[in-house]
Design a protein around this motif. Structure first.
Motif, mmCIF file in Angstrom:
data_model
loop_
_atom_site.group_PDB
_atom_site.id
_atom_site.type_symbol
_atom_site.label_atom_id
_atom_site.label_comp_id
_atom_site.label_asym_id
_atom_site.label_seq_id
_atom_site.Cartn_x
_atom_site.Cartn_y
_atom_site.Cartn_z
ATOM 1 N N PRO A 178 -52.556 29.905 64.881
ATOM 2 C CA PRO A 178 -53.815 28.488 64.632
ATOM 3 C C PRO A 178 -53.958 27.834 66.026
ATOM 4 C CG PRO A 178 -51.413 28.105 63.778
ATOM 5 C CD PRO A 178 -51.445 29.701 63.980
ATOM 6 N N ASP A 179 -52.944 28.051 66.945
ATOM 7 C CA ASP A 179 -53.242 27.239 68.349
ATOM 8 C C ASP A 179 -54.538 28.227 68.892
ATOM 9 O OD1 ASP A 179 -51.728 25.213 68.010
ATOM 10 O OD2 ASP A 179 -49.997 26.411 69.268
ATOM 11 N N ALA A 180 -54.324 29.299 68.826
ATOM 12 C CA ALA A 180 -55.372 30.350 69.499
ATOM 13 C C ALA A 180 -56.876 30.142 68.846
ATOM 14 C CB ALA A 180 -55.129 31.686 69.315
ATOM 15 N N GLU A 181 -56.700 29.771 67.510
ATOM 16 C CA GLU A 181 -57.996 29.720 66.813
ATOM 17 C C GLU A 181 -58.491 28.270 67.335
ATOM 18 O OE1 GLU A 181 -59.737 29.439 62.196
ATOM 19 O OE2 GLU A 181 -57.494 29.823 62.542
ATOM 20 N N THR A 182 -57.678 27.304 67.152
ATOM 21 C CA THR A 182 -58.038 25.943 67.887
ATOM 22 C C THR A 182 -58.816 25.942 69.094
ATOM 23 O OG1 THR A 182 -56.463 24.831 66.496
ATOM 24 C CG2 THR A 182 -57.453 23.476 68.432
ATOM 25 N N THR B 203 -43.605 29.533 77.968
ATOM 26 C CA THR B 203 -43.543 30.759 76.949
ATOM 27 C C THR B 203 -44.480 30.819 75.760
ATOM 28 O OG1 THR B 203 -41.132 30.834 77.660
ATOM 29 C CG2 THR B 203 -41.696 31.919 75.615
ATOM 30 N N GLN B 204 -44.684 29.436 75.176
ATOM 31 C CA GLN B 204 -45.627 29.319 74.171
ATOM 32 C C GLN B 204 -46.983 29.567 74.343
ATOM 33 O OE1 GLN B 204 -44.252 25.697 72.390
ATOM 34 N NE2 GLN B 204 -42.928 26.655 71.099
ATOM 35 N N ARG B 205 -47.401 29.137 75.353
ATOM 36 C CA ARG B 205 -48.877 29.436 76.185
ATOM 37 C C ARG B 205 -49.072 30.709 76.319
ATOM 38 N NH1 ARG B 205 -47.608 24.482 78.838
ATOM 39 N NH2 ARG B 205 -47.057 25.488 80.829
ATOM 40 N N GLN B 206 -48.019 31.595 76.577
ATOM 41 C CA GLN B 206 -48.238 33.094 76.853
ATOM 42 C C GLN B 206 -48.462 33.737 75.474
ATOM 43 O OE1 GLN B 206 -48.713 33.883 79.997
ATOM 44 N NE2 GLN B 206 -47.971 31.614 80.170
#
Length: 276
Positions: free
Chosen positions: A25-29, A92-95
């Protein structure tokens, strides 16, 4: 004492891993924030049809189409959505978000950010997307090319701290002197590095000073500001902020607010977090 060290390190962090993290969902945002999605003509069409607007009353600048339907209006880039996601996730989460973005939309997230953003804000956000080791390598490469705003002062703080500890152990801490340790460090490190070794007796004061002088006076040394905030945000930036306030009588956040503006300012403040 390992638990105490871990607690101290966690207290120093301003950017922590998001709980219940899901990269999809972060990528979709982020995709929607940069895609310029407007309101589709199929949405609310049944409501729009209820209005008895004569076609002659519709102008070319109206958002309503000739059939009384709402046309698609590009929304542009949603910078705040980008800030909310990327400054509130660990590296790490951003990757992981970047991998999900590629898998879902077939595009490289960093390159997409570069194409959508500009100026200092782009520089900051793109820097967030580098894994730490690649970011440090890039900064060193730029320093050697002379493309950084503070070329002469590039030093690996971790190496400087280790050298300071080694020199202390080799000289003051024990009887006699480990001459080989002194020779190795003094003969293989740059003059700038050796100067910083002295400063590592209080590493947090050193970084507070770097941040202060990045903003003090006319103009801002944005490279220094960005690099130090990003590199310390997941290590000890909270502790640096406390030293900053003690040393200069103002908070790091207040100085950022005075010296920067726009989305660039908002992203920096999000990374820095609340005042001590």
């Amino acid at each position: 004492m390992a638990w105490w060290k871990a607690w101290i390190e966690q207290e120093g962090v301003t950017v922590k891993s998001s709980s219940h993290f899901n990269p999809d969902p972060d990528a979709e945002t982020l995709y929607k924030a940069m895609k310029g999605i407007g309101v589709g003509s199929q949405l609310l069409s049944h409501q729009a049809a209820a209005f008895a607007f004569p076609s002659s009353a519709l102008t070319s600048v109206s958002p309503w189409g000739q059939q009384g339907h709402l046309c698609c209006i590009p929304a542009g880039t949603n910078e705040q959505a980008i800030i909310d996601v990327l400054t509130k996730r660990s590296n790490t989460q951003r990757q992981q978000i970047a991998k999900s973005f590629k898998a879902q939309f077939g595009k490289d997230l960093t390159e997409t950010l570069k194409s959508e953003l500009s100026g200092k804000f782009e520089r900051l956000i793109v820097a967030l997307m580098y894994p730490p080791y690649r970011y440090e390598a890039k900064e060193l490469h730029d320093a050697m090319k002379g493309s950084r705003d503070d070329v002469s002062s590039f030093v690996d703080p971790g190496l400087a701290l280790q050298d300071a500890q080694d020199l202390y152990a080799a000289g003051e801490k024990i009887r006699g002197t480990d001459e080989m340790k002194f020779i190795t460090i003094l003969c293989t490190r740059s003059a700038t590095h050796l100067l910083r070794v002295k400063c590592t007796q209080n590493l947090h004061s050193y970084f507070a000073e770097r941040l202060y002088y990045a903003m003090k006076g006319a103009g801002t040394r944005d490279g220094t500001l960005i690099r130090n905030i990003i590199s310390r945000s997941e290590i000890d930036l909270n502790l640096i902020k406390c030293h900053f306030k003690k040393m200069y009588g103002k908070t790091l956040s207040s100085m950022i607010m005075e010296d920067t503006s726009g989305d660039y300012k908002n992203a920096l403040l999000s990374l820095v977090g609340s005042d001590p």
